[in-house]
Design a protein around this motif. Structure first.
Motif, short mmCIF file in Angstrom:
data_model
loop_
_atom_site.label_atom_id
_atom_site.label_comp_id
_atom_site.label_asym_id
_atom_site.label_seq_id
_atom_site.Cartn_x
_atom_site.Cartn_y
_atom_site.Cartn_z
N LEU A 1 -9.75 -37.09 -6.71
CA LEU A 1 -8.71 -36.23 -6.16
C LEU A 1 -8.01 -36.85 -4.95
O LEU A 1 -7.05 -36.27 -4.43
CB LEU A 1 -9.30 -34.87 -5.77
N GLY A 2 -8.47 -38.00 -4.50
CA GLY A 2 -7.81 -38.71 -3.43
C GLY A 2 -8.08 -38.15 -2.05
O GLY A 2 -8.94 -37.28 -1.84
N SER A 3 -7.30 -38.63 -1.07
CA SER A 3 -7.44 -38.25 0.34
C SER A 3 -6.20 -37.52 0.82
O SER A 3 -5.08 -37.88 0.45
CB SER A 3 -7.67 -39.51 1.18
N LYS A 4 -6.39 -36.50 1.65
CA LYS A 4 -5.25 -35.76 2.20
C LYS A 4 -4.47 -36.59 3.20
O LYS A 4 -3.27 -36.41 3.38
CB LYS A 4 -5.75 -34.47 2.85
N GLU A 5 -5.15 -37.51 3.89
CA GLU A 5 -4.50 -38.38 4.86
C GLU A 5 -4.62 -39.83 4.39
O GLU A 5 -5.56 -40.20 3.69
CB GLU A 5 -5.15 -38.25 6.24
N ALA A 6 -3.66 -40.64 4.79
CA ALA A 6 -3.68 -42.05 4.42
C ALA A 6 -4.85 -42.75 5.10
O ALA A 6 -5.06 -42.60 6.31
CB ALA A 6 -2.37 -42.72 4.81
N ILE A 7 -5.61 -43.50 4.32
CA ILE A 7 -6.74 -44.26 4.85
C ILE A 7 -6.25 -45.68 5.10
O ILE A 7 -6.01 -46.46 4.18
CB ILE A 7 -7.92 -44.22 3.88
N THR A 8 -6.11 -46.02 6.39
CA THR A 8 -5.54 -47.31 6.78
C THR A 8 -6.59 -48.26 7.36
O THR A 8 -6.28 -49.41 7.63
CB THR A 8 -4.43 -47.09 7.81
N GLY A 9 -7.80 -47.76 7.57
CA GLY A 9 -8.88 -48.61 8.08
C GLY A 9 -9.91 -48.85 7.01
O GLY A 9 -9.61 -48.90 5.80
N ALA A 10 -11.16 -48.99 7.41
CA ALA A 10 -12.26 -49.22 6.47
C ALA A 10 -12.53 -47.96 5.66
O ALA A 10 -12.23 -46.84 6.11
CB ALA A 10 -13.51 -49.65 7.23
N SER A 11 -13.09 -48.14 4.47
CA SER A 11 -13.45 -47.00 3.63
C SER A 11 -14.81 -47.23 3.01
O SER A 11 -15.24 -48.38 2.81
CB SER A 11 -12.40 -46.76 2.55
N TRP A 12 -15.49 -46.13 2.72
CA TRP A 12 -16.81 -46.16 2.09
C TRP A 12 -16.79 -45.16 0.94
O TRP A 12 -17.11 -43.97 1.11
CB TRP A 12 -17.88 -45.80 3.14
N VAL A 13 -16.36 -45.66 -0.21
CA VAL A 13 -16.07 -44.81 -1.36
C VAL A 13 -16.75 -45.40 -2.60
O VAL A 13 -16.53 -46.57 -2.92
CB VAL A 13 -14.55 -44.70 -1.60
N ARG A 14 -17.54 -44.60 -3.27
CA ARG A 14 -18.10 -45.03 -4.56
C ARG A 14 -17.04 -44.84 -5.63
O ARG A 14 -16.45 -43.78 -5.75
CB ARG A 14 -19.35 -44.23 -4.92
N GLY A 15 -16.80 -45.90 -6.40
CA GLY A 15 -15.79 -45.82 -7.45
C GLY A 15 -14.40 -45.61 -6.90
O GLY A 15 -13.59 -44.91 -7.51
N GLY A 16 -14.08 -46.25 -5.78
CA GLY A 16 -12.77 -46.06 -5.17
C GLY A 16 -11.62 -46.57 -6.01
O GLY A 16 -10.46 -46.18 -5.78
N ASP A 17 -11.88 -47.45 -6.98
CA ASP A 17 -10.83 -47.95 -7.86
C ASP A 17 -10.81 -47.21 -9.20
O ASP A 17 -10.20 -47.66 -10.16
CB ASP A 17 -11.00 -49.45 -8.11
N ILE A 18 -11.48 -46.05 -9.26
CA ILE A 18 -11.51 -45.23 -10.48
C ILE A 18 -10.63 -44.00 -10.30
O ILE A 18 -10.80 -43.23 -9.35
CB ILE A 18 -12.96 -44.80 -10.80
N ALA A 19 -9.68 -43.82 -11.24
CA ALA A 19 -8.84 -42.63 -11.21
C ALA A 19 -9.52 -41.46 -11.91
O ALA A 19 -9.50 -40.33 -11.41
CB ALA A 19 -7.50 -42.93 -11.88
#
Length: 409
Positions: free
Chosen positions: A334-352
């Protein structure tokens, strides 16, 4: 060895006295059990897994070599007995007017990928049960894992990542005046912690000074069960900014589900929907990341969740000798409400998004069961923007064939 011998000799007279005097009763009873489980697993391509490939998440994305061949288009075969487990249930004398019991359970999957084949604690808790209420203290299923409504698949992992998989230390209080149960939880993290700046650790939750907090309602009349769970978690990912200042920023996230189970004479059907702002400690896709700098002097950044939703359902027969079942699940970033411009810690971040279909059959004979299951997974991979949204995706699929031979005792 010498210490064990001394303890044994010290306890021997007590054991002889108890055996010689049948009127002396021990106020505890013990039940031991478990199973030995051997799995044979085949994957048609490389997959993202945990614990030596036993716990399936999703197929790996396509990576092309200079000649245009997919490096991950390679099959894999494995034989495992890691999910073998042992447990003991203990009942004892009343305390505070309640019936008392305890449960301890272990298996051999270890706590991280580099510690497989080592003993780990799955459950360890004590319960005080009164006529209409119950208090549980210890480690057991996370509130989002509903023991009365989870996928009864053959493969180990409970249909991850479409359904949650997590156990956690907690205090749990249930009030059940009739066929409605009301439960409140306060929860910490241990073997299933969040990913963050220091890796996977419970420190982000602990540094917030607050536990995870959940409430749950279940209505059950045997043939039909309905329920919902809702909870809130606050974390403090960092204590210090890059400039050496104290970092005060925290991040809150909401998690909830709704579920139903229908039990008929010949079949059982289960369905569940899940939403979570930051579910990577539940072993689902999603997580959180850093937003823009909010203070140029201290270089402190804000945070934003990368949310996810999942729905799954299954139906299975209730035969004594043979049971067949079909599982289906779908999960959406479902994505993020705010733009993530720094580091991220996301499982499957390249999965739609992704989905799974898994038929199964299980044969029962005495204490032995033989199960077979086919998983078909399809994942839509892409390159996310700053809000973890996707314009274009590429689909990758995998077929996992699994057999299980389990001896229960």
């Amino acid at each position: 060895m010498i210490k064990r011998t001394i303890v044994f000799l010290a306890l021997l007279p007590l054991a002889q006295m108890l055996l010689a005097n049948p009127e002396v009763s021990i106020p505890f009873s013990f039940q031991f059990g478990g199973y030995v489980n051997q799995e044979v697993i085949y994957d048609s391509r490389q997959v993202i897994t945990a614990r030596e490939g036993d716990v399936l998440l999703y197929p790996a994305r396509e990576i092309l070599d200079p000649q245009g061949r997919d490096i991950n288009d390679v099959s894999n075969l494995n034989l495992l007995a890691l999910s073998t487990r042992l447990f003991t249930r203990i009942t004892g004398p009343e305390a505070f007017g309640a019936q008392t019991s305890a449960h301890v359970e272990v298996d051999f999957l270890g706590t991280t990928n580099d510690k497989f084949n080592l003993l780990r604690m799955r459950h360890a808790y004590v319960t005080l049960k009164w006529e209409k209420s119950e208090l549980l203290a210890g480690q057991t299923w996370h509130p989002m894992f509903v023991a009365a409504c989870f996928p009864n698949v053959v493969g180990f992992g409970g249909a991850l990542p479409y359904h949650v998989l997590s156990r956690a230390p907690m205090l749990k209080y249930t009030y059940k005046p009739s066929n409605i149960g009301l439960t409140g939880y306060i929860v910490s993290q241990s073997d299933f912690p969040l990913m963050g700046p220091q890796g996977a650790t419970s420190i982000y939750l602990r540094n917030s000074g607050l536990p995870e907090m959940y409430g749950q309602v279940i209505w059950n009349n045997n043939a039909l069960m309905l329920g919902t769970t809702a909870g809130y978690m606050m974390i403090r990912p960092k204590l210090q900014t890059p400039m050496g200042y104290s970092q005060q920023t925290t991040l809150g996230s909401f998690t909830g589900n709704a579920f139903a189970r229908i039990t008929l004479p010949q079949v059982i059907a289960r369905v569940q929907g899940i939403y979570s702002d930051n579910p990577n400690h539940l072993v689902m896709i999603g997580g959180f990341g850093e937003t823009d700098i909010i203070d140029p002097t201290t270089m402190e950044r804000g945070y934003s969740n990368v949310s996810t939703m999942s729905v799954w359902g299954e139906i299975e027969s209730r035969g004594d000798r043979i049971r067949v079942g079909l599982f289906g699940g779908y999960s959406q970033n479902l994505g993020s409400k705010e733009a993530i411009t720094g580091a991220s810690w996301v499982r499957g971040g390249d999965i739609a998004n992704m989905f799974r279909v898994a038929p199964r059959v299980v044969f029962f004979s005495g204490k032995t069961t033989i199960g077979a299951e086919i998983f078909y997974d399809q994942v839509a991979y892409g390159n996310p923007d700053a809000n973890f949204s996707f314009e274009t995706t590429q689909k990758v699929s995998n077929i996992r064939a699994l057999t299980s031979i389990k001896y229960n005792f």
